[in-house]
Design a protein around this motif. Structure first.
Motif, PDB file in Angstrom:
ATOM      1  N   THR A   1      40.593 -47.467 -54.150  1.00  0.00           N
ATOM      2  CA  THR A   1      40.770 -48.373 -53.010  1.00  0.00           C
ATOM      3  C   THR A   1      41.883 -47.880 -52.093  1.00  0.00           C
ATOM      4  O   THR A   1      41.777 -47.964 -50.870  1.00  0.00           O
ATOM      5  CB  THR A   1      41.083 -49.800 -53.516  1.00  0.00           C
ATOM      6  N   ILE A   2      42.936 -47.352 -52.681  1.00  0.00           N
ATOM      7  CA  ILE A   2      44.040 -46.826 -51.864  1.00  0.00           C
ATOM      8  C   ILE A   2      43.563 -45.595 -51.079  1.00  0.00           C
ATOM      9  O   ILE A   2      43.837 -45.468 -49.883  1.00  0.00           O
ATOM     10  CB  ILE A   2      45.252 -46.485 -52.757  1.00  0.00           C
ATOM     11  N   LEU A   3      42.805 -44.712 -51.712  1.00  0.00           N
ATOM     12  CA  LEU A   3      42.292 -43.527 -51.013  1.00  0.00           C
ATOM     13  C   LEU A   3      41.316 -43.927 -49.909  1.00  0.00           C
ATOM     14  O   LEU A   3      41.284 -43.317 -48.840  1.00  0.00           O
ATOM     15  CB  LEU A   3      41.601 -42.578 -51.996  1.00  0.00           C
ATOM     16  N   ALA A   4      40.526 -44.959 -50.165  1.00  0.00           N
ATOM     17  CA  ALA A   4      39.543 -45.382 -49.159  1.00  0.00           C
ATOM     18  C   ALA A   4      40.241 -45.897 -47.908  1.00  0.00           C
ATOM     19  O   ALA A   4      39.686 -45.870 -46.819  1.00  0.00           O
ATOM     20  CB  ALA A   4      38.629 -46.458 -49.738  1.00  0.00           C
ATOM     21  N   LYS A   5      41.456 -46.368 -48.056  1.00  0.00           N
ATOM     22  CA  LYS A   5      42.177 -46.884 -46.889  1.00  0.00           C
ATOM     23  C   LYS A   5      42.892 -45.772 -46.128  1.00  0.00           C
ATOM     24  O   LYS A   5      43.176 -45.904 -44.941  1.00  0.00           O
ATOM     25  CB  LYS A   5      43.168 -47.975 -47.306  1.00  0.00           C
ATOM     26  N   ASP A   6      43.219 -44.706 -46.817  1.00  0.00           N
ATOM     27  CA  ASP A   6      43.879 -43.577 -46.149  1.00  0.00           C
ATOM     28  C   ASP A   6      43.862 -42.408 -47.131  1.00  0.00           C
ATOM     29  O   ASP A   6      44.602 -42.391 -48.115  1.00  0.00           O
ATOM     30  CB  ASP A   6      45.328 -43.947 -45.780  1.00  0.00           C
ATOM     31  N   ASN A   7      43.013 -41.429 -46.830  1.00  0.00           N
ATOM     32  CA  ASN A   7      42.794 -40.373 -47.820  1.00  0.00           C
ATOM     33  C   ASN A   7      43.913 -39.326 -47.866  1.00  0.00           C
ATOM     34  O   ASN A   7      43.818 -38.354 -48.613  1.00  0.00           O
ATOM     35  CB  ASN A   7      41.418 -39.720 -47.632  1.00  0.00           C
ATOM     36  N   ARG A   8      44.983 -39.548 -47.095  1.00  0.00           N
ATOM     37  CA  ARG A   8      46.156 -38.689 -47.267  1.00  0.00           C
ATOM     38  C   ARG A   8      46.964 -39.081 -48.504  1.00  0.00           C
ATOM     39  O   ARG A   8      47.862 -38.356 -48.933  1.00  0.00           O
ATOM     40  CB  ARG A   8      47.076 -38.803 -46.045  1.00  0.00           C
TER      41      ARG A   8
ATOM     42  N   PRO B   1      37.258 -45.625 -44.214  1.00  0.00           N
ATOM     43  CA  PRO B   1      37.887 -44.706 -45.184  1.00  0.00           C
ATOM     44  C   PRO B   1      38.143 -43.328 -44.585  1.00  0.00           C
ATOM     45  O   PRO B   1      37.548 -42.354 -45.000  1.00  0.00           O
ATOM     46  CB  PRO B   1      36.845 -44.622 -46.294  1.00  0.00           C
ATOM     47  N   LYS B   2      39.013 -43.272 -43.609  1.00  0.00           N
ATOM     48  CA  LYS B   2      39.290 -41.959 -43.017  1.00  0.00           C
ATOM     49  C   LYS B   2      40.751 -41.912 -42.562  1.00  0.00           C
ATOM     50  O   LYS B   2      41.510 -42.857 -42.740  1.00  0.00           O
ATOM     51  CB  LYS B   2      38.362 -41.709 -41.834  1.00  0.00           C
ATOM     52  N   THR B   3      41.138 -40.818 -41.937  1.00  0.00           N
ATOM     53  CA  THR B   3      42.489 -40.669 -41.407  1.00  0.00           C
ATOM     54  C   THR B   3      42.416 -40.664 -39.888  1.00  0.00           C
ATOM     55  O   THR B   3      41.441 -40.192 -39.323  1.00  0.00           O
ATOM     56  CB  THR B   3      43.092 -39.343 -41.902  1.00  0.00           C
TER      57      THR B   3
ATOM     58  N   GLN C   1      50.386 -49.756 -46.559  1.00  0.00           N
ATOM     59  CA  GLN C   1      51.230 -50.126 -45.415  1.00  0.00           C
ATOM     60  C   GLN C   1      52.706 -49.831 -45.670  1.00  0.00           C
ATOM     61  O   GLN C   1      53.486 -49.691 -44.726  1.00  0.00           O
ATOM     62  CB  GLN C   1      51.027 -51.616 -45.077  1.00  0.00           C
ATOM     63  N   VAL C   2      53.066 -49.726 -46.938  1.00  0.00           N
ATOM     64  CA  VAL C   2      54.476 -49.530 -47.292  1.00  0.00           C
ATOM     65  C   VAL C   2      54.838 -48.048 -47.386  1.00  0.00           C
ATOM     66  O   VAL C   2      55.907 -47.633 -46.956  1.00  0.00           O
ATOM     67  CB  VAL C   2      54.786 -50.241 -48.639  1.00  0.00           C
ATOM     68  N   THR C   3      53.942 -47.253 -47.928  1.00  0.00           N
ATOM     69  CA  THR C   3      54.313 -45.861 -48.231  1.00  0.00           C
ATOM     70  C   THR C   3      54.609 -45.052 -46.966  1.00  0.00           C
ATOM     71  O   THR C   3      54.007 -45.266 -45.916  1.00  0.00           O
ATOM     72  CB  THR C   3      53.193 -45.152 -49.036  1.00  0.00           C
ATOM     73  N   ARG C   4      55.546 -44.154 -47.073  1.00  0.00           N
ATOM     74  CA  ARG C   4      55.875 -43.239 -45.982  1.00  0.00           C
ATOM     75  C   ARG C   4      55.478 -41.819 -46.342  1.00  0.00           C
ATOM     76  O   ARG C   4      55.036 -41.059 -45.504  1.00  0.00           O
ATOM     77  CB  ARG C   4      57.387 -43.304 -45.686  1.00  0.00           C
ATOM     78  N   ASN C   5      55.650 -41.463 -47.630  1.00  0.00           N
ATOM     79  CA  ASN C   5      55.330 -40.087 -48.034  1.00  0.00           C
ATOM     80  C   ASN C   5      53.929 -39.967 -48.646  1.00  0.00           C
ATOM     81  O   ASN C   5      53.541 -38.897 -49.114  1.00  0.00           O
ATOM     82  CB  ASN C   5      56.399 -39.550 -49.001  1.00  0.00           C
ATOM     83  N   HIS C   6      53.178 -41.091 -48.642  1.00  0.00           N
ATOM     84  CA  HIS C   6      51.788 -41.092 -49.122  1.00  0.00           C
ATOM     85  C   HIS C   6      51.673 -40.725 -50.597  1.00  0.00           C
ATOM     86  O   HIS C   6      50.644 -40.219 -51.026  1.00  0.00           O
ATOM     87  CB  HIS C   6      50.902 -40.185 -48.253  1.00  0.00           C
ATOM     88  N   ARG C   7      52.722 -40.994 -51.355  1.00  0.00           N
ATOM     89  CA  ARG C   7      52.648 -40.821 -52.808  1.00  0.00           C
ATOM     90  C   ARG C   7      52.937 -42.185 -53.439  1.00  0.00           C
ATOM     91  O   ARG C   7      54.056 -42.705 -53.355  1.00  0.00           O
ATOM     92  CB  ARG C   7      53.638 -39.751 -53.295  1.00  0.00           C
ATOM     93  N   ILE C   8      51.903 -42.742 -54.064  1.00  0.00           N
ATOM     94  CA  ILE C   8      51.947 -44.124 -54.539  1.00  0.00           C
ATOM     95  C   ILE C   8      51.723 -44.162 -56.045  1.00  0.00           C
ATOM     96  O   ILE C   8      50.767 -43.557 -56.552  1.00  0.00           O
ATOM     97  CB  ILE C   8      50.849 -44.958 -53.832  1.00  0.00           C
ATOM     98  N   GLY C   9      52.590 -44.863 -56.757  1.00  0.00           N
ATOM     99  CA  GLY C   9      52.392 -45.071 -58.183  1.00  0.00           C
ATOM    100  C   GLY C   9      51.720 -46.416 -58.434  1.00  0.00           C
ATOM    101  O   GLY C   9      51.868 -47.354 -57.650  1.00  0.00           O
ATOM    102  N   VAL C  10      50.962 -46.495 -59.519  1.00  0.00           N
ATOM    103  CA  VAL C  10      50.356 -47.770 -59.916  1.00  0.00           C
ATOM    104  C   VAL C  10      50.617 -47.954 -61.403  1.00  0.00           C
ATOM    105  O   VAL C  10      50.306 -47.058 -62.206  1.00  0.00           O
ATOM    106  CB  VAL C  10      48.824 -47.784 -59.665  1.00  0.00           C
ATOM    107  N   ILE C  11      51.226 -49.076 -61.783  1.00  0.00           N
ATOM    108  CA  ILE C  11      51.319 -49.415 -63.200  1.00  0.00           C
ATOM    109  C   ILE C  11      50.408 -50.605 -63.448  1.00  0.00           C
ATOM    110  O   ILE C  11      50.343 -51.540 -62.639  1.00  0.00           O
ATOM    111  CB  ILE C  11      52.765 -49.720 -63.650  1.00  0.00           C
ATOM    112  N   ALA C  12      49.671 -50.558 -64.544  1.00  0.00           N
ATOM    113  CA  ALA C  12      48.650 -51.580 -64.787  1.00  0.00           C
ATOM    114  C   ALA C  12      48.292 -51.583 -66.263  1.00  0.00           C
ATOM    115  O   ALA C  12      48.869 -50.833 -67.058  1.00  0.00           O
ATOM    116  CB  ALA C  12      47.424 -51.283 -63.934  1.00  0.00           C
ATOM    117  N   THR C  13      47.323 -52.425 -66.611  1.00  0.00           N
ATOM    118  CA  THR C  13      46.844 -52.429 -67.994  1.00  0.00           C
ATOM    119  C   THR C  13      45.916 -51.235 -68.215  1.00  0.00           C
ATOM    120  O   THR C  13      45.491 -50.574 -67.262  1.00  0.00           O
ATOM    121  CB  THR C  13      46.035 -53.707 -68.299  1.00  0.00           C
ATOM    122  N   THR C  14      45.596 -50.999 -69.474  1.00  0.00           N
ATOM    123  CA  THR C  14      44.674 -49.912 -69.822  1.00  0.00           C
ATOM    124  C   THR C  14      43.348 -50.082 -69.086  1.00  0.00           C
ATOM    125  O   THR C  14      42.802 -49.128 -68.526  1.00  0.00           O
ATOM    126  CB  THR C  14      44.402 -49.939 -71.349  1.00  0.00           C
TER     127      THR C  14
END
Lengths: 277, 277
Positions: A130-137, B228-230, A106-119
């Motif tokens: 999960t992010i791709l399943a919500k919007d595959n762009r 899961p689509k656009t 919901q936040v991204t505008r350019n559809h490039r999202i970083g994720v920092i997490a544990t190993t």
């Protein structure tokens, strides 16, 4: 059931960032938090091990506190054990990854999202999926930052050393053109100022804890499980050192002094042995 | 199931205010909306009658559109039929009252909350009960404003006549010291500027549609039902005049021109007779 508390668990104190959001949104709900500091970090452990620990904690919270809902306030444990716990427990179980992924899309505008997490969370690939399943762009760039957990558990949030560690760990994200960064470990929001400084103001930081608290609220209301009273109580357990836990919790929660109870690990493992036959 | 649309229903066009929030929060979800304009207003009807209409619409949407979730985007129908529909349908059913009540309790500071709604919703007492159940320090003042539905369905949102009707209907709330007003009918957000002017800037208006769209998002994510689509499609039915519906919808939704299909009432009532044996 309405009068029962909401249970939250984490490998350590990071889940308190989620607890804080839940307490703010739901001021009439009782909560019980368990930080498994004796066995942290969960990040480098196997799925089977993290699932076993999560199951032990869930059973303890159901047995001792009769929780009406479990929030797995730990990304590693969510990735490893959420689906299993949803099948095994007879109460709603909420994780932090689905709400965090939703917030990011919901936040991204350019559809490039970083994720920092544990190993462990990065290895599970669940944020990306999960992010791709919500919007595959979307394109997702994930980076494991296990060192940041160590900083937070040591309450080292502002030192030069902390700044250095954050800068080093986030370096791989700087040339990725991301406009959104998911803090995919509940410890990381405590380092938000340092993370924001390294990433720059053009990157929006997403704290999955906020979205998770919204999901908890929606589910309580949907199932009519909200507590019809005034005021609230909060109970804290740690499998680690209670004084250390209290220091960190009091520093972060900005409210009534926290008095955690030390819970010997044997209390968790015994539960498992008894119930697991 | 993930690829199926979300169904929304209302007695008329008011539910489009909820649809708009759902479309904004969930840009990859298909939606199908049914406005039962041939039988509005629902407000003065009996619980049994509104429940029957809601059941007819739910069955039509399940049969024709295979909806994966039903949003009762109508406060009157939520008050009358939500619990029954949750029992009868095999898909999640979301109403607007619980999310609206929750939003009001989160907004109020002086714990004095006004609710404007249809006669049926006020008579059901559900807003008051739900708000008190979330925090019993609250006091709720409810006022039936059936005339406002008529204004909106006639697209009379700014005239002197509309201002007069809004001022008269809201008058009983002016000396009640409320700091929060729930627009407890999905038609009312279309009159927001007039309502705000009468109530004054010190009163925060709550649109349950926003909170409902958040609940829909949480439930989709909790059950892994998100699409899961656009892109997305939107289908509109009205039991009334399609040209009138399109006029109102295009005025409010600010997007692709709406081309509603006229649905003869016989399509709804036949469904009921066939399935109800």
């Amino acid at each position: 059931m309405q009068n029962s508390p909401i249970g939250l668990m984490d490998s350590g104190v990071g889940g308190l960032t989620v607890l804080k959001k839940v307490q703010r949104l739901l001021p009439t709900e009782d909560t019980v938090f368990l930080g498994d500091q004796a066995r942290l970090p969960y990040g480098p452990r196997t799925v089977a091990e993290v699932t076993k620990f999560t199951r032990q904690i869930a059973r303890f919270l159901q047995r001792e506190a009769h929780i009406k809902m479990l929030v797995i306030a730990c990304n590693t444990a969510t990735a490893a054990a959420l689906t299993t716990m949803q099948k095994e427990l007879d109460i709603p179980v909420v994780g932090v990854i689905a709400p965090g992924a939703r917030a990011a899309t919901q936040v991204t505008r350019n559809h490039r999202i970083g994720v920092i997490a544990t190993t462990g969370t990065v290895k599970s690939d669940q944020y990306r999926q999960t992010i791709l399943a919500k919007d595959n762009r979307n394109t997702v760039v994930s980076v494991a930052c296990q060192d940041l957990v160590t900083l937070v558990e040591a309450n080292d949030l502002t030192s030069d050393h902390a700044k250095q560690v954050v800068a080093t760990d986030l370096a791989p994200l700087l040339d990725q053109d991301i406009d959104t960064l998911v803090m995919g470990c509940t410890h990381f929001p405590l380092l938000r100022p340092l993370i924001q400084e390294v990433m720059g103001d053009q990157v929006t930081l997403v704290d999955p804890g906020t979205a998770t608290a919204n999901m908890v609220t929606s589910l309580l209301d949907y199932w009519n499980l909200a507590n019809p009273k005034t005021g609230s109580s909060a109970t804290y357990y740690t499998t680690g050192n209670a004084a250390d836990f209290n220091n960190l919790a009091n520093h972060w929660l900005d409210q009534t002094p926290v008095q955690a109870m030390h819970l010997p690990l044997s209390e968790l493992t015994t539960t498992l042995e008894v119930n697991d036959k």
